[in-house]
Design a protein around this motif. Structure first.
Motif, mmCIF file in Angstrom:
data_model
loop_
_atom_site.group_PDB
_atom_site.id
_atom_site.type_symbol
_atom_site.label_atom_id
_atom_site.label_comp_id
_atom_site.label_asym_id
_atom_site.label_seq_id
_atom_site.Cartn_x
_atom_site.Cartn_y
_atom_site.Cartn_z
ATOM 1 N N GLY A 93 -6.086 5.259 8.438
ATOM 2 C CA GLY A 93 -4.672 5.503 8.677
ATOM 3 C C GLY A 93 -3.805 4.366 8.189
ATOM 4 O O GLY A 93 -4.253 3.502 7.431
ATOM 5 N N GLN A 334 -5.979 14.262 10.851
ATOM 6 C CA GLN A 334 -4.776 13.502 10.498
ATOM 7 C C GLN A 334 -3.557 14.423 10.534
ATOM 8 O O GLN A 334 -3.613 15.570 10.093
ATOM 9 C CB GLN A 334 -4.942 12.908 9.098
ATOM 10 C CG GLN A 334 -3.751 12.163 8.550
ATOM 11 C CD GLN A 334 -3.966 11.780 7.094
ATOM 12 O OE1 GLN A 334 -4.354 12.609 6.263
ATOM 13 N NE2 GLN A 334 -3.758 10.526 6.776
ATOM 14 N N ARG A 336 0.524 14.042 9.447
ATOM 15 C CA ARG A 336 1.529 13.150 8.842
ATOM 16 C C ARG A 336 2.808 13.930 8.573
ATOM 17 O O ARG A 336 2.772 15.045 8.050
ATOM 18 C CB ARG A 336 1.021 12.551 7.528
ATOM 19 C CG ARG A 336 2.058 11.610 6.881
ATOM 20 C CD ARG A 336 1.664 11.187 5.480
ATOM 21 N NE ARG A 336 0.434 10.420 5.459
ATOM 22 C CZ ARG A 336 -0.056 9.846 4.360
ATOM 23 N NH1 ARG A 336 0.575 9.993 3.199
ATOM 24 N NH2 ARG A 336 -1.185 9.171 4.404
ATOM 25 N N THR A 338 6.706 13.184 6.833
ATOM 26 C CA THR A 338 7.544 12.259 6.070
ATOM 27 C C THR A 338 8.929 12.873 5.895
ATOM 28 O O THR A 338 9.053 14.019 5.463
ATOM 29 C CB THR A 338 6.938 11.972 4.684
ATOM 30 O OG1 THR A 338 5.622 11.466 4.840
ATOM 31 C CG2 THR A 338 7.775 10.948 3.935
ATOM 32 N N LEU A 369 8.127 7.722 8.068
ATOM 33 C CA LEU A 369 6.796 8.316 8.014
ATOM 34 C C LEU A 369 6.149 8.182 9.387
ATOM 35 O O LEU A 369 6.108 7.087 9.965
ATOM 36 C CB LEU A 369 5.952 7.628 6.943
ATOM 37 C CG LEU A 369 4.533 8.171 6.690
ATOM 38 C CD1 LEU A 369 4.140 7.926 5.238
ATOM 39 C CD2 LEU A 369 3.492 7.516 7.608
ATOM 40 N N GLU A 370 5.660 9.281 9.913
ATOM 41 C CA GLU A 370 4.953 9.284 11.182
ATOM 42 C C GLU A 370 3.557 9.867 10.956
ATOM 43 O O GLU A 370 3.413 10.915 10.324
ATOM 44 C CB GLU A 370 5.694 10.121 12.223
ATOM 45 C CG GLU A 370 7.070 9.581 12.565
ATOM 46 C CD GLU A 370 7.830 10.491 13.509
ATOM 47 O OE1 GLU A 370 7.517 11.703 13.543
ATOM 48 O OE2 GLU A 370 8.720 10.002 14.221
ATOM 49 N N GLU A 371 2.544 9.177 11.473
ATOM 50 C CA GLU A 371 1.174 9.641 11.270
ATOM 51 C C GLU A 371 0.347 9.378 12.514
ATOM 52 O O GLU A 371 0.429 8.309 13.119
ATOM 53 C CB GLU A 371 0.541 8.950 10.068
ATOM 54 C CG GLU A 371 -0.894 9.416 9.793
ATOM 55 C CD GLU A 371 -1.479 8.813 8.536
ATOM 56 O OE1 GLU A 371 -1.049 9.219 7.443
ATOM 57 O OE2 GLU A 371 -2.349 7.931 8.653
ATOM 58 N N ASN A 373 -3.798 9.796 13.890
ATOM 59 C CA ASN A 373 -5.170 10.000 13.456
ATOM 60 C C ASN A 373 -6.092 10.057 14.669
ATOM 61 O O ASN A 373 -5.930 9.280 15.628
ATOM 62 C CB ASN A 373 -5.630 8.855 12.542
ATOM 63 C CG ASN A 373 -4.965 8.904 11.181
ATOM 64 O OD1 ASN A 373 -5.385 9.641 10.305
ATOM 65 N ND2 ASN A 373 -3.913 8.115 11.008
#
Length: 705
Positions: A93, A334, A336, A338, A369-371, A373
């Protein structure tokens, strides 16, 4: 034996004089620019070239682009290298791409699998740092994928491909006018094939399958004489398997009992508004959104319980020989999202400054950006690594550019200042909140050398944010965080036309100075041999230089020759690190990973007046190191791939017979060196993933207009 860069560069500079510039528009720049006037090394693969060569995915055109490579750690290309600069994988990540990947103004950097070739207008690759235009995501350059725009006239068509490996690909498109002011274009493609692997343990040939659906909808609203709005909607669903590795390196006969998965579902949208407020200035707004769910999972022991139990291992406690027990599973989910927004003011005809010689633009950019994992792995049924993490990064930037025309001279100067802050936390208690301000830009000067030649000089500064590593040993010095890096690019080139436009050529020479370089390193846990840590650290720096050249020559009205050449010498300056046993390893002067010293593309297309068509193309490249690590000091083999496409083209339909990798070349696209076999004491071995073998197929196309 590696080709000596200086010798080949001299031969190319003597034989390829320069380039005739076709009227090709590069959409990746601030202004839609004629490639002939763009002072930079750029390759554009247009619709005609893609149709001549065939293929279903962006992967199929990569070898047309000099000094562009990819690391095959996924089912489709996701990690790219331009001139040796780029990532090879990203397992845990906190993404931080070196190569920008943009699809119709939707930022997919770091997740580039979502790129079907169907109904594309062109693929553009801008090499070298694009600091002014794209900032932190474009240290090495940018890949920009553009689909076909709506047209006023009705257009529709369908394409069907059938081939070996149970390939079935079906696509359709339609476009035209919904009203006097609203245009549309929609396309949909579904591709399925088995993935060229036979799982001997499960008795299946589809454990590495490709099951890919891509849909696009584009709307163009001609709101007024001064305002145009372009909306793009994208959905790509790649439900792919991942069963690509073998212990014996035969490459295509696997033994896994739990085949992996490499899936990605991306939904994205972009809205571009272009408002000519007056003849002096226009306002351009670009809004982007991308939401991706992905899973990457694999059977890490690359075999099955029966295979291992037939081998003898040493019992760690007694030293006695016992049947091996080895079962390893790695799995990451994952999510994500953006968001991006860019606003810029662009000068018009009446807005030029300095006595009407200079165009200008100023703008601002914001991205979030948000991610998240969810990573888990198991060793012999026991929990190995369980890690849930959340990551957020916010970028904000201001930029400006001046473009001046003074007689035969063209000058361009650009500057971008960007601030990046990020937050990371996980359920192991780790948390980071780095923040930094970076800058980049360019200076260029170009001059017409007669009616059909343009020479240019360019200096550019690119940058890439720093970051942090998760789940690395606490006693590994300096492994938790790494610093930002910068890259200075110096380039000289010539773009020209010959034989009254029949022959076009480009030549560019470059030199890159990369400072505080971020590199991928790995450490295997001596106390837990089936586990190894991948982390990023800063090397002292590296130096790269080379050449890019291409040509297109219409020998007759029916026959065209074309080709490209990339030469590269990319190596570390000074780089010493400690291996897993604490032994200093000196990689100073060693070539960077995935940096072949040459790549070439040479093709010919023939169209008979009666409709018969033939294309033959050769793609080749030199060997390269698989990883930036002493434990992966192995190289691939050099290779040449031959592809062909034969057929008949009528006014509205066409039928083609095609073949790829005609000589069935076995070529590596990714390699790892580590211990993965307990029966020999976890000794290091090189394991290689290979590209697609020989394949033949048929394609039928019908166009309505």
């Amino acid at each position: 034996m590696r080709t000596k860069l200086s010798i080949v560069a001299l031969a190319v500079s003597c034989s390829v004089q320069a380039q005739d510039i076709e009227t090709i528009t590069v959409n990746a720049d601030f202004r839609d620019a004629d490639i002939a006037r763009l002072p930079s090394s750029v390759t554009v693969v247009d619709t005609a070239r893609m149709q001549e060569q065939g293929g279903e995915h962006f992967e199929d055109v990569l070898k047309n682009i000099p000094n562009l490579s990819w690391a095959g750690a996924t089912s489709r290309p996701r990690y790219f290298q331009i001139r040796g600069v780029g990532e090879q994988e990203e397992y845990q990540g906190a993404p931080n791409a070196s190569v920008g990947f943009i699809v119709d103004d939707i930022d997919l950097s770091g997740i580039g699998m979502a790129a079907s070739l169907f109904d594309l207008q062109q693929v553009e690759v801008l090499r070298g740092p694009q600091g002014t235009r794209y900032g932190a995501n474009a240290l090495a350059g940018v890949i920009y994928v553009k689909s076909n725009d709506p047209t006023e006239q009705f257009e529709a068509g369908t394409e069907v491909s059938l081939g070996e490996d149970d390939l079935v690909s079906v696509g359709a498109y339609a476009g035209g006018s919904l009203s006097d002011t609203l245009l549309y274009r929609a396309s949909l493609q579904q591709t399925q094939q088995n993935g060229f692997r036979d799982n001997l343990y499960l008795g299946r040939d589809d454990t590495n399958e490709r099951d890919e659906l891509t849909g696009r909808l584009k709307l163009r609203w001609l709101a007024s004489d001064n305002l145009t709005a372009d909306l793009t909607l994208l959905h790509a669903d790649l439900d792919n398997g991942y069963d690509a590795w073998t212990l014996d390196n035969n490459g295509f006969d696997t033994l896994t009992d739990q085949p992996g998965e490499d899936s990605q579902a991306t939904t994205g949208a972009s809205l571009k508004l272009n408002w000519a407020a007056s003849s002096a200035v226009s306002l351009v707004s670009i809004t982007g959104l991308a939401d991706t769910e992905a899973r990457h999972a694999y059977d890490g022991d690359w075999a099955n319980p029966a295979y291992w139990s037939n081998l003898q291992c040493e019992d760690w406690e007694t030293g006695a020989a016992v049947p091996c027990q080895y079962d390893y599973w790695w799995d990451k989910d994952q999510q994500r999202t953006t968001y991006s927004q860019e606003l810029r003011l662009v000068s018009g005809e009446q807005g030029r400054i300095f006595a009407g010689t200079t165009d200008w633009l100023v703008g601002a950019y914001a991205m979030k950006l948000e991610e998240s994992n969810d990573l888990e792995s198991f060793y012999n049924g026991w929990e190995d690594v369980f890690l849930k993490s959340d990551y957020e990064a916010t970028n904000s930037a201001i930029f400006a550019q001046l473009d001046s025309e003074l007689g035969q001279w063209l000058f361009s100067a650009g500057l971008r200042i960007e601030h990046r802050s990020s937050d990371y936390s996980d359920d192991s208690g780790e948390s980071f909140s780095p923040s930094e301000t970076m800058w980049g830009g360019h200076l260029s000067a170009s001059r017409y050398l007669g009616d059909r030649h343009l020479g240019y000089l360019r200096i550019a500064r690119g940058y890439k944010a720093g970051g942090f590593n998760m789940d690395v040993p606490a006693d590994l010095p300096g492994a938790k965080e790494f610093e930002d890096e910068t890259l200075y690019n110096y380039e000289i080139g010539v773009k020209s036309g010959w034989l009254e436009g029949a022959l076009s050529t480009t030549v560019a020479l470059f030199y890159m100075d990369r400072q505080d370089q971020q590199v991928e390193a790995s450490v295997q846990d001596p106390n837990n041999p089936q586990r190894f840590f991948l982390y990023t650290t800063n090397a002292t720096g590296s130096t790269s230089y080379g050449l890019e050249a291409d040509f297109s020559w219409a020998l007759t009205a029916n026959l065209e020759l074309y080709g490209s050449l990339g030469l590269l010498d990319a190596s570390y300056d000074d780089y010493i690190y400690n291996d897993k046993y604490g032994t200093p390893i000196d990689l100073s002067g060693r070539e960077l990973a995935h940096s072949p010293s040459y790549q070439f593309n040479l093709g010919a297309s023939y169209r008979h007046d009666l409709g018969w068509f033939a294309n033959l193309v050769a793609n080749g490249q030199d060997s390269f190191y698989y990883s930036d690590s002493a434990t992966s000091n192995a190289e691939s083999d050099s290779y040449v791939l031959w592809n062909t496409k034969l057929g008949y083209e009528a006014e509205r339909w066409a039928l083609y017979l095609w073949g790829r990798n005609l000589t069935d070349e076995k070529y590596g696209v990714r390699g790892f060196t580590f211990g993965n076999e307990p029966n020999d004491g976890w000794q290091d071995h090189l394991y290689v993933r290979y590209g697609d073998p020989r394949q033949f197929g048929l394609t039928f196309r019908y166009d309505y207009f």
